[in-house]
Design an enzyme around this catalytic site. Structure first.
Site, PDB file in Angstrom:
ATOM      1  N   GLN A 296       0.834  -1.198   0.000  1.00 13.33           N
ATOM      2  CA  GLN A 296       0.000   0.000   0.000  1.00 13.33           C
ATOM      3  C   GLN A 296       0.871   1.251   0.000  1.00 13.33           C
ATOM      4  OE1 GLN A 296      -3.315  -0.560   2.600  1.00 13.33           O
ATOM      5  NE2 GLN A 296      -3.530   1.622   3.032  1.00 13.33           N
TER       6      GLN A 296
ATOM      7  N   SER B 185       3.989  -6.035   3.118  1.00 12.52           N
ATOM      8  CA  SER B 185       2.710  -5.896   3.806  1.00 12.52           C
ATOM      9  C   SER B 185       1.591  -6.530   3.000  1.00 12.52           C
ATOM     10  CB  SER B 185       2.458  -4.415   4.100  1.00 12.52           C
ATOM     11  OG  SER B 185       1.305  -4.222   4.869  1.00 12.52           O
ATOM     12  N   LEU B 186       0.681  -5.722   2.486  1.00 10.83           N
ATOM     13  CA  LEU B 186      -0.407  -6.176   1.637  1.00 10.83           C
ATOM     14  C   LEU B 186       0.093  -7.080   0.508  1.00 10.83           C
ATOM     15  CD1 LEU B 186      -3.300  -5.808   0.356  1.00 10.83           C
ATOM     16  CD2 LEU B 186      -2.356  -3.748  -0.702  1.00 10.83           C
TER      17      LEU B 186
ATOM     18  N   ARG C 163      -9.533  -7.596   4.987  1.00  6.10           N
ATOM     19  CA  ARG C 163      -8.389  -7.084   5.763  1.00  6.10           C
ATOM     20  C   ARG C 163      -8.386  -5.569   5.810  1.00  6.10           C
ATOM     21  NH1 ARG C 163      -2.915  -5.593   4.416  1.00  6.10           N
ATOM     22  NH2 ARG C 163      -1.331  -6.316   5.922  1.00  6.10           N
TER      23      ARG C 163
ATOM     24  N   HIS D  47       0.982  -2.325  11.255  1.00 10.16           N
ATOM     25  CA  HIS D  47       2.086  -3.182  11.687  1.00 10.16           C
ATOM     26  C   HIS D  47       2.623  -2.789  13.066  1.00 10.16           C
ATOM     27  CE1 HIS D  47       1.958  -5.232   7.895  1.00 10.16           C
ATOM     28  NE2 HIS D  47       1.981  -4.058   7.283  1.00 10.16           N
TER      29      HIS D  47
ATOM     30  N   GLN E 140       1.255 -10.861  10.997  1.00  9.31           N
ATOM     31  CA  GLN E 140       1.793  -9.831  10.102  1.00  9.31           C
ATOM     32  C   GLN E 140       1.131  -8.478  10.280  1.00  9.31           C
ATOM     33  OE1 GLN E 140       0.106  -8.569   6.873  1.00  9.31           O
ATOM     34  NE2 GLN E 140       1.649  -8.986   5.329  1.00  9.31           N
TER      35      GLN E 140
END
Length: 315
Positions: A10, A88-89, A113, A197, A246
């Site tokens: 992202q 991440s994503l 999510r 995170h 995560q």
């Protein structure tokens, strides 16, 4: 040629992304047309007339649809990864590339999510801050010293000299001030909608844990490097457990890139949009062949680009 695929996270999204690929490749169209989301995916990605693309609940399914579509296009041309990871994503796109779930499932998972992360961020006066020019240890010390103001952790270990703080706003600001005292060159506030995170995302982790109980996860057909490990996983932990972890723990992208570069691959391909991860690769493993792919023109040029990159490295 053995390739590592590295999927963007992202922040690199932009209106117009994927429009040329949708027009040029049926495999790309199939992913977008098969996505099950509660908004017009193509309209948001290609035009974004209402300015919602940067909202997490829209960003995440748009980014993963783009990545899955581009992966399908490359697969048709015989360009496939030997190892995969994502920021991440982007980890969901990497798992899709590894065969853990199909494109429609990947998009559906990140749509949930994104909403869960947005909801977890509500009610928090939070912040994220990029810290440039400081090593991990002194920044970890700054976080510890600022913890009396609330939660603050290093949320992203992006590459040497680029770390990201996240947590409660007052604690992040105090840690950033201490980082400057310790020699950080710059501390830049990030325009994000939550403390991603960090432990403040625990409610999103809880929501994902429940949601995953109704999802079938396949076995990865290639190695996947996980954000919260900076490495592949062993048999002691499942993929759903790692995805729950995560969302609320640090992303070890620098460690991931170092590990990937040592896994008998010839080059790294960043699946965009954007080129942020290519920059991380260049700073983490200077000289290692890396190329970003985002457009139909990039796809057409990729075989020749990879040939030139690896020949240059071999020379």
């Amino acid at each position: 040629m053995k390739l590592g695929f590295l999927y963007a996270g992202q922040g690199s999204q932009h209106p117009g992304m994927g429009a040329d690929l949708y027009d040029a490749y049926p495999a790309f169209r199939a992913v977008y047309d098969g996505a099950e989301v509660d908004f017009d995916l193509k309209k948001v990605c290609f035009e974004d007339p209402d300015g919602v693309l940067n909202q997490t609940r829209y960003t995440q399914p748009c980014m993963v649809a783009f990545a899955a579509g581009l992966t399908a296009v490359l697969r048709e041309q015989g360009i496939v990864p030997s190892v995969a990871a994502g920021l991440s994503l982007g980890e969901y796109s990497a798992l899709h590339a590894a065969g853990v779930f199909d494109a429609a499932t990947a998009v559906r998972l990140v749509a949930f999510r994104g909403k869960a992360m947005e909801e977890a961020a509500q009610g928090h006066e939070s912040a994220m801050m990029a810290v440039l020019g400081l090593d991990r240890e002194p920044l970890q010390e700054a976080c510890a010293a600022a913890s009396d103001e609330g939660v603050v952790v290093i949320a992203n270990y992006n590459c040497p000299g680029q770390l990201v703080l996240g947590g409660d706003k007052a604690a992040v600001e105090k840690a950033a001030a201490l980082a400057k005292e310790k020699g950080a060159k710059r501390c830049l506030p990030l325009k994000v909608s939550g403390p991603f995170h960090t432990p403040l995302m625990a409610p999103a982790g809880d929501a994902l844990q429940t949601y995953f109980q109704g999802v079938a996860f396949g076995e990865p057909q290639i190695p996947v490097l996980f954000n919260c490990l900076g490495n592949v996983a062993d048999d002691s932990v499942t993929i759903p457990e790692l995805l729950v972890r995560q969302v609320q723990s640090s992303v070890f992208m620098e460690d991931t890139i170092r590990r990937m570069s040592k896994m008998d691959i010839d080059a790294i391909v960043e699946i965009g949009p954007g080129k942020a991860l290519s920059g991380f690769v260049k700073k983490t493993v200077p000289g290692f062949p890396v190329v970003a792919v985002e457009t139909a023109a990039d796809v057409a040029a990729l075989p020749e680009t990879l040939k030139k990159l690896t020949e240059k490295e071999g020379a």
